[in-house]
Design a protein around this motif. Sequence first.
Motif, PDB file in Angstrom:
ATOM      1  N   ALA A 138     -34.165 -15.119  -0.509  1.00  0.00           N
ATOM      2  CA  ALA A 138     -34.953 -15.931  -1.430  1.00  0.00           C
ATOM      3  C   ALA A 138     -35.022 -15.295  -2.812  1.00  0.00           C
ATOM      4  N   ALA A 139     -35.066 -13.948  -2.863  1.00  0.00           N
ATOM      5  CA  ALA A 139     -35.077 -13.269  -4.159  1.00  0.00           C
ATOM      6  C   ALA A 139     -33.788 -13.531  -4.925  1.00  0.00           C
ATOM      7  N   GLY A 140     -32.664 -13.500  -4.223  1.00  0.00           N
ATOM      8  CA  GLY A 140     -31.393 -13.809  -4.864  1.00  0.00           C
ATOM      9  C   GLY A 140     -31.345 -15.237  -5.367  1.00  0.00           C
ATOM     10  N   ILE A 141     -31.850 -16.159  -4.567  1.00  0.00           N
ATOM     11  CA  ILE A 141     -31.886 -17.565  -4.973  1.00  0.00           C
ATOM     12  C   ILE A 141     -32.782 -17.743  -6.194  1.00  0.00           C
ATOM     13  N   ALA A 142     -33.927 -17.038  -6.201  1.00  0.00           N
ATOM     14  CA  ALA A 142     -34.854 -17.145  -7.333  1.00  0.00           C
ATOM     15  C   ALA A 142     -34.210 -16.647  -8.622  1.00  0.00           C
ATOM     16  N   ALA A 143     -33.512 -15.499  -8.543  1.00  0.00           N
ATOM     17  CA  ALA A 143     -32.882 -14.941  -9.736  1.00  0.00           C
ATOM     18  C   ALA A 143     -31.796 -15.861 -10.275  1.00  0.00           C
ATOM     19  N   TRP A 144     -31.191 -16.648  -9.396  1.00  0.00           N
ATOM     20  CA  TRP A 144     -30.088 -17.524  -9.792  1.00  0.00           C
ATOM     21  C   TRP A 144     -30.576 -18.896 -10.249  1.00  0.00           C
ATOM     22  N   LEU A 145     -31.564 -19.455  -9.553  1.00  0.00           N
ATOM     23  CA  LEU A 145     -31.920 -20.853  -9.759  1.00  0.00           C
ATOM     24  C   LEU A 145     -33.123 -21.097 -10.668  1.00  0.00           C
ATOM     25  N   ILE A 146     -34.121 -20.216 -10.614  1.00  0.00           N
ATOM     26  CA  ILE A 146     -35.367 -20.532 -11.309  1.00  0.00           C
ATOM     27  C   ILE A 146     -35.158 -20.495 -12.816  1.00  0.00           C
ATOM     28  N   PRO A 147     -35.554 -21.568 -13.502  1.00  0.00           N
ATOM     29  CA  PRO A 147     -35.376 -21.594 -14.960  1.00  0.00           C
ATOM     30  C   PRO A 147     -36.300 -20.607 -15.650  1.00  0.00           C
ATOM     31  N   GLN A 148     -35.834 -20.077 -16.758  1.00  0.00           N
ATOM     32  CA  GLN A 148     -36.653 -19.172 -17.555  1.00  0.00           C
ATOM     33  C   GLN A 148     -37.379 -20.002 -18.609  1.00  0.00           C
TER      34      GLN A 148
END
Length: 402
Positions: free
Chosen positions: A170-180
């Motif tokens: 989930a951490a990897g997905i968050a770093a990739w997907l979550i907009p800044q």
Amino acid sequence: MWRLAPVALMGGLGGGLVFPILPALGPQLGISGFVVGLILSANRITRLAFDAPAGHLVDRLGGRGPITLGLLIEALGILCYSLALRVGPPAGWLLFGRAVFGVGSAMLLVGVQATALGISSREDRGRKMAGVRIAMSLGLPLGMVLGGLLAERYSDDTAFLAGAASTFAAAGIAAWLIPQVPREPRQAVSHEGLLARLRTLAGLPAFPFMATAWGFNLLIFLSVQGVMLATLVLLVQARDIRVLGLADQGSAGLVMAVMMGSASVAGLALGRLIDRLHLRSSVLLPSLFGLAMGFAVLALAQRSESVLVGVLLIGLSFNGVTLPLLALLGDVTPPSAYGRAMGVYQIFGDIGGSLGPMVGLDLCLRFGAEPVYAGLSLLVVGSLAAALWVRRREGVWRSRCG
């Protein structure tokens, strides 16, 4: 929102992982019942100390970094559960891991909700907050199911390692997907201390509403997420209620599943409705009435049908309290303060969620379920005055805050 909801769901799995395992594992490891209870509560106690700092971090850096870091910390906390099976003392490792998990979950919960506010607008804020809140709510029970199945089919250690692996993923997905979400210029963020930054919220035009939203969050976590979750099995047991022929724990679990299912369906519908209403708080009063009726039905219920009616009323109602207030919080709070506002919002929820099980269990064992659930109904009825005040003032707050 579709990027945030899966991350919130996966991050919540680890929170429920230990509940079906630790009560049975604790005695095997020589851990007393009191310490087992302390371990289960340690993450929420830790969150009380880290919710506000997490909000400041989100305001300064945006959501992506704190959410990703929070998930990594959660995964490390879960790995400590596995270490407890290998390295002594097991109680110390479990307590430490649960506390570490609480630090990560503070960053995750505050970050996800503040980011959802940041990427939403007045037209879609209800739907986006509904999706995130439902994902967060479903993470705990799904973690309980996952932990129970893996522990029964394979081993406790397998369940812990699977939980850690899914949280790392989930951490990897968050770093990739979550907009800044763009933040205000760096110089706009002062270097004041924690208390000074909290005091800045009191200077915002809609601070009275923000404080009301925090209070309602405490009410929901105290009553639904606290007292009810901890004592429903006692109500079922005391009244010899059977659902589909299941025993006490099975019947209580099925009843809670009905409540969470109805809450999810209602939340999705309410999110769309809230976005269409001129006054979001219009759903607050009927939802509080439904919640009060649900607790009243449970106070008097003697049959499985009555219990199901009570939990359905509660499931259909409690998101009608939290979602409009969350959407309104986004409407009237400056984007640069979303993190701080959500940090304090989460603190109040964690206070209610921590007090609810302790107070509810003690009162239920002393006096029985009927006065406890009747008292919850009266407590909700008493909050109607605050709901009326919010409805009268909503238009004024929104006009002041642009």
